[in-house]
Motif scaffolding. Structure first.
Motif, PDB file in Angstrom:
ATOM      1  N   GLU A  80       0.824  -1.218   0.000  1.00 34.41           N
ATOM      2  CA  GLU A  80       0.000   0.000   0.000  1.00 34.41           C
ATOM      3  C   GLU A  80       0.860   1.271   0.000  1.00 34.41           C
ATOM      4  N   PRO A  81       1.781   1.441   0.967  1.00 35.47           N
ATOM      5  CA  PRO A  81       2.639   2.634   0.872  1.00 35.47           C
ATOM      6  C   PRO A  81       3.581   2.594  -0.331  1.00 35.47           C
ATOM      7  N   ALA A  82       3.923   1.384  -0.818  1.00 35.35           N
ATOM      8  CA  ALA A  82       4.765   1.295  -2.020  1.00 35.35           C
ATOM      9  C   ALA A  82       4.023   1.906  -3.215  1.00 35.35           C
ATOM     10  N   TYR A  83       2.723   1.668  -3.295  1.00 37.77           N
ATOM     11  CA  TYR A  83       1.895   2.262  -4.351  1.00 37.77           C
ATOM     12  C   TYR A  83       1.924   3.791  -4.247  1.00 37.77           C
ATOM     13  N   LEU A  84       1.805   4.292  -3.028  1.00 42.04           N
ATOM     14  CA  LEU A  84       1.802   5.742  -2.808  1.00 42.04           C
ATOM     15  C   LEU A  84       3.135   6.376  -3.198  1.00 42.04           C
ATOM     16  N   THR A  85       4.244   5.684  -2.890  1.00 45.30           N
ATOM     17  CA  THR A  85       5.555   6.219  -3.291  1.00 45.30           C
ATOM     18  C   THR A  85       5.691   6.217  -4.815  1.00 45.30           C
ATOM     19  N   GLY A  86       5.063   5.238  -5.466  1.00 49.50           N
ATOM     20  CA  GLY A  86       5.063   5.192  -6.924  1.00 49.50           C
ATOM     21  C   GLY A  86       4.336   6.390  -7.511  1.00 49.50           C
ATOM     22  N   MET A  87       3.214   6.755  -6.890  1.00 49.10           N
ATOM     23  CA  MET A  87       2.467   7.932  -7.342  1.00 49.10           C
ATOM     24  C   MET A  87       3.347   9.181  -7.279  1.00 49.10           C
ATOM     25  N   ILE A  88       4.120   9.287  -6.203  1.00 48.73           N
ATOM     26  CA  ILE A  88       5.014  10.439  -6.040  1.00 48.73           C
ATOM     27  C   ILE A  88       6.111  10.422  -7.106  1.00 48.73           C
ATOM     28  N   ALA A  89       6.705   9.246  -7.315  1.00 46.93           N
ATOM     29  CA  ALA A  89       7.780   9.127  -8.312  1.00 46.93           C
ATOM     30  C   ALA A  89       7.276   9.462  -9.708  1.00 46.93           C
ATOM     31  N   GLY A  90       6.081   8.989 -10.037  1.00 43.39           N
ATOM     32  CA  GLY A  90       5.505   9.281 -11.355  1.00 43.39           C
ATOM     33  C   GLY A  90       5.306  10.769 -11.570  1.00 43.39           C
ATOM     34  N   GLY A  91       4.977  11.477 -10.495  1.00 41.98           N
ATOM     35  CA  GLY A  91       4.763  12.916 -10.587  1.00 41.98           C
ATOM     36  C   GLY A  91       6.028  13.740 -10.525  1.00 41.98           C
ATOM     37  N   MET A  92       7.143  13.099 -10.162  1.00 41.86           N
ATOM     38  CA  MET A  92       8.411  13.828 -10.012  1.00 41.86           C
ATOM     39  C   MET A  92       9.397  13.613 -11.154  1.00 41.86           C
ATOM     40  N   THR A  93       9.267  12.510 -11.892  1.00 41.61           N
ATOM     41  CA  THR A  93      10.240  12.225 -12.944  1.00 41.61           C
ATOM     42  C   THR A  93      10.118  13.228 -14.095  1.00 41.61           C
ATOM     43  N   LYS A  94      11.271  13.655 -14.587  1.00 41.18           N
ATOM     44  CA  LYS A  94      11.311  14.581 -15.730  1.00 41.18           C
ATOM     45  C   LYS A  94      11.585  13.821 -17.029  1.00 41.18           C
ATOM     46  N   THR A  95      12.275  12.684 -16.917  1.00 42.40           N
ATOM     47  CA  THR A  95      12.638  11.911 -18.118  1.00 42.40           C
ATOM     48  C   THR A  95      11.631  10.808 -18.418  1.00 42.40           C
ATOM     49  N   ASN A  96      10.715  10.571 -17.505  1.00 43.03           N
ATOM     50  CA  ASN A  96       9.749   9.464 -17.602  1.00 43.03           C
ATOM     51  C   ASN A  96      10.435   8.097 -17.575  1.00 43.03           C
ATOM     52  N   LYS A  97      11.634   8.074 -16.984  1.00 42.86           N
ATOM     53  CA  LYS A  97      12.368   6.812 -16.856  1.00 42.86           C
ATOM     54  C   LYS A  97      12.737   6.579 -15.389  1.00 42.86           C
ATOM     55  N   ILE A  98      12.319   5.431 -14.855  1.00 34.39           N
ATOM     56  CA  ILE A  98      12.597   5.083 -13.470  1.00 34.39           C
ATOM     57  C   ILE A  98      13.364   3.767 -13.425  1.00 34.39           C
ATOM     58  N   GLY A  99      14.444   3.750 -12.652  1.00 31.46           N
ATOM     59  CA  GLY A  99      15.236   2.529 -12.490  1.00 31.46           C
ATOM     60  C   GLY A  99      14.862   1.834 -11.195  1.00 31.46           C
ATOM     61  N   MET A 100      14.817   0.499 -11.221  1.00 29.46           N
ATOM     62  CA  MET A 100      14.425  -0.268 -10.041  1.00 29.46           C
ATOM     63  C   MET A 100      15.436  -1.383  -9.783  1.00 29.46           C
ATOM     64  N   VAL A 101      16.063  -1.349  -8.601  1.00 32.62           N
ATOM     65  CA  VAL A 101      17.069  -2.348  -8.239  1.00 32.62           C
ATOM     66  C   VAL A 101      16.547  -3.166  -7.062  1.00 32.62           C
ATOM     67  N   GLY A 102      16.451  -4.479  -7.263  1.00 32.02           N
ATOM     68  CA  GLY A 102      15.967  -5.367  -6.211  1.00 32.02           C
ATOM     69  C   GLY A 102      16.991  -6.418  -5.837  1.00 32.02           C
ATOM     70  N   GLY A 103      16.736  -7.122  -4.732  1.00 34.02           N
ATOM     71  CA  GLY A 103      17.632  -8.184  -4.286  1.00 34.02           C
ATOM     72  C   GLY A 103      17.441  -9.445  -5.107  1.00 34.02           C
ATOM     73  N   PHE A 104      16.339 -10.139  -4.855  1.00 35.84           N
ATOM     74  CA  PHE A 104      15.973 -11.347  -5.600  1.00 35.84           C
ATOM     75  C   PHE A 104      14.526 -11.204  -6.070  1.00 35.84           C
ATOM     76  N   PRO A 105      14.159 -11.804  -7.213  1.00 37.52           N
ATOM     77  CA  PRO A 105      12.768 -11.726  -7.669  1.00 37.52           C
ATOM     78  C   PRO A 105      11.867 -12.728  -6.926  1.00 37.52           C
ATOM     79  N   ILE A 106      11.685 -12.496  -5.635  1.00 42.81           N
ATOM     80  CA  ILE A 106      10.814 -13.347  -4.826  1.00 42.81           C
ATOM     81  C   ILE A 106       9.548 -12.549  -4.497  1.00 42.81           C
ATOM     82  N   PRO A 107       8.465 -13.213  -4.085  1.00 48.28           N
ATOM     83  CA  PRO A 107       7.199 -12.503  -3.837  1.00 48.28           C
ATOM     84  C   PRO A 107       7.334 -11.264  -2.969  1.00 48.28           C
ATOM     85  N   GLU A 108       8.162 -11.338  -1.915  1.00 48.67           N
ATOM     86  CA  GLU A 108       8.308 -10.230  -0.975  1.00 48.67           C
ATOM     87  C   GLU A 108       8.855  -8.962  -1.626  1.00 48.67           C
TER      88      GLU A 108
END
Length: 330
Positions: A133-161
């Motif tokens: 739920e808060p992850a969705y809200l942070t996404g809304m903020i990021a979408g409204g702040m990006t100037k290039t319309n490009k967002i990078g996402m770095v994760g640990g492992f592709p597990i459900p969590e």
């Protein structure tokens, strides 16, 4: 005075014998935790913080082991169970079978483990970081702040969590900015800041101006290159005041405190504690914007607050998607 004191001691001893529950209630609960990473790692730090708070209140005796190798996990679990700990916590994702085997061998010990699996009767309960739920809200903020319309996402492992938080973030960003594109990379480690930093640099070179920092190291890259970052699980804005816009916080206190209470009452059972990580139970929240309060566009702040209210009122449900997210950037 001596006679009176002797009478009091005799009465206390008699009560303890006749009412063992009273004696147990007065004794501190012995709690142990086993972590495969350092205490300061995001995920583990939240469990450790909640247990340290219970220890500070005088509710529990707390012992913990950090950096336990997967091969040693079962041995450490058995040592803690044999030592008389009544509640044992940890993250059993990579050692699921061994952890469940230990729980079977110690039916009188209560186990609460981070797990993608189901509870195992009678004493193996599970929890998870349902902070989509808060992850969705942070996404809304990021979408409204990006100037290039490009967002990078770095994760640990592709597990459900990890996957469910990334998908929620991406959906939130799409709501405020349908044009946004994502580059997704997994470093296949839970704690390797240099590797995460290098992955983030590569994304910045491809035009990303906002980075989703699921791992430590990403915000360092953003800071060095003058880009922005979104935090996950913990709030690191105090360390990156000009870099970290917002964070989805995980609060383990509701989960940990309930487990301690049920063990003390003799009511602990194999439950799924996952829901206690959700905003409704104060298990997660959107961190204050802090240094970015005046930098996030007012219309985005208004949308985020409205969405947050809808989530808390049960009018909007953030979809849980546990599949591995894919890059959408061309």
């Amino acid at each position: 005075m001596t006679t009176t004191r002797r009478h009091v001691l005799a009465l206390t001893a008699a009560l303890a014998v006749s009412s063992p529950g009273l004696a147990l209630a007065q004794a501190k609960l012995k709690v142990a935790a086993i972590y495969t990473v350092p205490f300061e790692q995001q995920w583990v730090s939240r469990i450790h913080k909640a247990l340290k708070a219970a220890e500070a209140r005088g509710e529990i005796e707390y012992k913990a082991s950090e950096n336990v190798a997967n091969a040693d996990y079962e041995r450490v679990m058995r040592e803690y169970a044999t030592a008389g700990n009544q509640l044992v916590l940890g993250e059993s994702f990579a050692v699921e079978a061994a952890a469940r085997k230990v729980a079977k061998d110690f039916p009188k010990v209560s186990f609460l483990m981070g797990s993608s699996g189901k509870p195992q009767a009678p004493n193996f309960a599970v929890f998870d970081n349902y902070i989509q739920e808060p992850a969705y809200l942070t996404g809304m903020i990021a979408g409204g702040m990006t100037k290039t319309n490009k967002i990078g996402m770095v994760g640990g492992f592709p597990i459900p969590e990890v996957n469910r938080l990334m998908h929620a973030f991406m959906a939130g960003a799409k709501e405020t900015n349908p044009k946004v594109e994502f580059t997704v990379t997994f470093i296949n480690s839970w704690f390797d800041p240099p590797k995460a930093k290098e992955a983030a640099f590569a994304m910045i070179d491809k035009g990303a101006d906002i980075l989703y920092a699921e791992r430590f190291g990403v915000s360092d890259a953003a800071k060095e290159k003058g880009k922005l970052a979104i935090g996950n699980v913990i709030n690191t804005q105090d360390k990156y005041p000009e870099t970290v816009i917002a964070s989805a916080l995980w609060n383990m206190e509701p989960t940990v405190d309930l487990a301690i209470k049920t063990v003390k009452e003799g009511k602990f059972k194999a439950d799924d504690y996952g829901k206690y990580s959700m905003m409704k139970y104060k298990g997660s929240e959107l961190a204050p914007l802090g240094t970015f309060e005046k930098k996030v566009p007012p219309e985005i702040v208004t949308k985020v607050k409205a969405k947050e209210a809808d989530i808390l009122a049960g009018k909007f449900t953030v979809k849980v998607n546990d599949t591995a997210p894919k890059s959408t950037a061309k």
